[in-house]
Design an enzyme around this catalytic site. Structure first.
Site, mmCIF file in Angstrom:
data_model
loop_
_atom_site.group_PDB
_atom_site.id
_atom_site.type_symbol
_atom_site.label_atom_id
_atom_site.label_comp_id
_atom_site.label_asym_id
_atom_site.label_seq_id
_atom_site.Cartn_x
_atom_site.Cartn_y
_atom_site.Cartn_z
ATOM 1 N N HIS A 13 0.383 -1.200 0.002
ATOM 2 C CA HIS A 13 -0.017 0.103 -0.493
ATOM 3 C C HIS A 13 0.972 1.087 0.379
ATOM 4 O O HIS A 13 1.168 1.957 1.276
ATOM 5 C CB HIS A 13 -1.307 -0.677 1.206
ATOM 6 C CG HIS A 13 -2.058 1.083 0.997
ATOM 7 N ND1 HIS A 13 -3.027 0.611 1.779
ATOM 8 C CD2 HIS A 13 -1.651 1.731 0.601
ATOM 9 C CE1 HIS A 13 -3.825 2.181 1.868
ATOM 10 N NE2 HIS A 13 -3.375 2.523 1.251
ATOM 11 N N HIS A 15 1.433 4.846 -2.611
ATOM 12 C CA HIS A 15 1.173 5.987 -3.971
ATOM 13 C C HIS A 15 2.314 6.748 -4.367
ATOM 14 O O HIS A 15 3.256 6.984 -3.368
ATOM 15 C CB HIS A 15 0.163 6.752 -3.159
ATOM 16 C CG HIS A 15 -0.988 6.602 -2.463
ATOM 17 N ND1 HIS A 15 -2.263 5.960 -3.084
ATOM 18 C CD2 HIS A 15 -1.027 6.127 -1.411
ATOM 19 C CE1 HIS A 15 -3.196 5.891 -3.034
ATOM 20 N NE2 HIS A 15 -2.791 5.343 -0.908
ATOM 21 N N HIS A 193 -9.559 1.457 -0.894
ATOM 22 C CA HIS A 193 -9.571 1.785 0.349
ATOM 23 C C HIS A 193 -11.291 2.102 1.529
ATOM 24 O O HIS A 193 -12.012 2.177 0.526
ATOM 25 C CB HIS A 193 -9.108 3.640 0.450
ATOM 26 C CG HIS A 193 -7.764 2.991 0.329
ATOM 27 N ND1 HIS A 193 -7.155 2.955 -1.239
ATOM 28 C CD2 HIS A 193 -6.415 4.229 0.105
ATOM 29 C CE1 HIS A 193 -5.948 2.951 -1.230
ATOM 30 N NE2 HIS A 193 -5.702 3.933 -0.271
ATOM 31 N N GLU A 196 -10.942 3.580 6.353
ATOM 32 C CA GLU A 196 -10.386 4.905 6.862
ATOM 33 C C GLU A 196 -11.300 5.446 7.853
ATOM 34 O O GLU A 196 -11.123 5.754 9.138
ATOM 35 C CB GLU A 196 -9.018 5.325 6.085
ATOM 36 C CG GLU A 196 -8.364 5.659 6.089
ATOM 37 C CD GLU A 196 -7.471 6.750 5.369
ATOM 38 O OE1 GLU A 196 -8.037 6.245 4.129
ATOM 39 O OE2 GLU A 196 -6.227 7.073 5.195
ATOM 40 N N ASP A 274 1.696 4.074 3.475
ATOM 41 C CA ASP A 274 0.509 4.432 2.337
ATOM 42 C C ASP A 274 1.606 5.763 1.605
ATOM 43 O O ASP A 274 1.687 5.832 0.549
ATOM 44 C CB ASP A 274 0.040 5.358 3.630
ATOM 45 C CG ASP A 274 -1.904 5.584 2.844
ATOM 46 O OD1 ASP A 274 -1.572 5.263 1.946
ATOM 47 O OD2 ASP A 274 -1.970 6.136 3.656
ATOM 48 N N ASP A 275 1.585 7.086 2.031
ATOM 49 C CA ASP A 275 2.445 7.941 1.949
ATOM 50 C C ASP A 275 3.703 9.001 2.575
ATOM 51 O O ASP A 275 3.605 9.380 3.226
ATOM 52 C CB ASP A 275 1.329 9.694 1.551
ATOM 53 C CG ASP A 275 0.298 8.713 0.478
ATOM 54 O OD1 ASP A 275 0.452 8.660 -0.787
ATOM 55 O OD2 ASP A 275 -0.640 9.072 1.269
HETATM 56 ZN ZN LIG Z 1 -4.137 4.921 0.424
#
Ligand SMILES: [Zn+2]
Length: 329
Positions: A13, A15, A193, A196, A274-275
């Protein structure tokens, strides 16, 4: 810390633009006569933001830097080299056809560019990458269908799945069922997603409507014991990003994160970032925090990597090769 860095990891996961190393983005901006200095915290070298809107603004400003095939080639190489520096041996990276303007020619150029960057990183560091095109939930079902068509039309073995990110409060998962069905018929695995900013029901609705092979985040499933039992029973993997959840306030702090509770309940939990430079994290730090807050040792860290490899969307022969690398650790 250094031991945790060396443990081999599998990341599911992540990006592409959200993983852009800040120093790399700053150099690229300068070459284009722009500056993103205001977006970088001089103390930490990470991206700086204060609330959800300033996070989105910073993210968009960084993503807007990568507007040529060469930029995207270099971005893919920089992101994967950074992953490899934290022990990641295999990464599935989210890419967005919408960033290529949903234009088939630009999309093909974009794909060729990121595959070239990924090949350079693999030659230098041994890290292997596969890609998952995403649709953006807030752009609606028609845009999702365009994204799915582009993902399928690429007919590239390095594209292994199709997914969805974006605002969980917009539309219903069922609105996107045709796009996901198209991707599934073409042999792509599916993820989205959910759970969340949306509650447990958002996970249930996404599972029921889209036939997902795994769920990104999914952590708020913990609010519903019946759903947790279903995830465990059906073996649905979750691509959990605890540092992201803490940074965005999905949970109050690391100690309150449900990852360990879900894992103990028998859910197939995996760990990703994620980021990462937006959330002051990386794969080493995620594992370090799991050790600190939940007492995880080397066996737990390796078990998380094996769970992620099991949940990966890549072909069986690659899984076997990666499995051998995990077994050798
Ligand atoms: Zn994400």
């Amino acid at each position: 810390m250094s031991d945790l860095r060396a443990i081999p990891k599998i990341e599911l996961h992540l990006h592409m633009e959200g993983a852009a190393p800040p120093a790399f983005a700053r150099t690229l901006a300068a070459r284009k006569g722009r500056s993103i200095d205001a977006l970088i915290d001089p103390r930490t070298g990470r991206y700086a933001w204060s609330d959800f809107s300033s996070f989105l603004a910073a993210y968009d400003a960084v993503a807007a830097l990568f507007d040529t095939p060469q930029d995207n080639r270099d971005l893919a190489e920089a992101v994967l080299r950074e992953c490899a520096a934290h022990g990641v041996i295999y990464a599935e990276i989210f890419i967005s056809p919408d960033h290529a303007g949903a234009d088939p020619v630009a999309w093909a150029e974009y794909l060729a560019a990121i595959c070239e960057g990924a090949a350079a990183a693999e030659a230098a560091c041994g890290i292997v990458a596969r890609f998952i095109p995403l649709c953006v939930r807030g752009l609606g079902p028609e845009a999702a269908m365009r994204a799915a068509r582009l993902a399928v039309a690429a007919e590239d073995p390095r594209i292994v799945g199709f997914g969805m990110a974006g605002d969980e409060r917009m539309f219903d998962p069922a609105d996107f069922a045709p796009a996901f069905a198209l991707a599934r018929e073409a042999g792509l695995k599916l993820t989205a997603h959910a759970g969340e900013f949306g509650g447990a029901d958002s996970v249930r609705r996404a599972l029921d409507a889209l036939g997902l092979d795994r769920v990104d985040h999914g952590v708020r499933a913990v609010e519903d014991p019946d759903l947790v039992a279903r995830l465990a029973r059906e073996g649905v993997p979750l691509a959990v990003c605890p540092g992201s959840n803490v940074a965005l306030g999905v949970v109050p702090d690391w100690a309150a994160h449900p990852i360990d509770a879900l894992r103990r309940a028998g859910v197939r939990v995996t760990v990703s970032t994620d980021d990462p430079p937006f959330f002051d994290t990386d794969m080493t730090r995620e594992h370090e925090m799991l050790s600190r807050h939940f007492g995880y040792g080397p066996d737990d860290h390796l078990a998380l990597a094996r769970a992620a490899l099991d949940a990966a969307f890549c072909a069986p022969d690659l899984k076997r090769r990666l499995g051998a690398r995990l077994a050798a650790a």
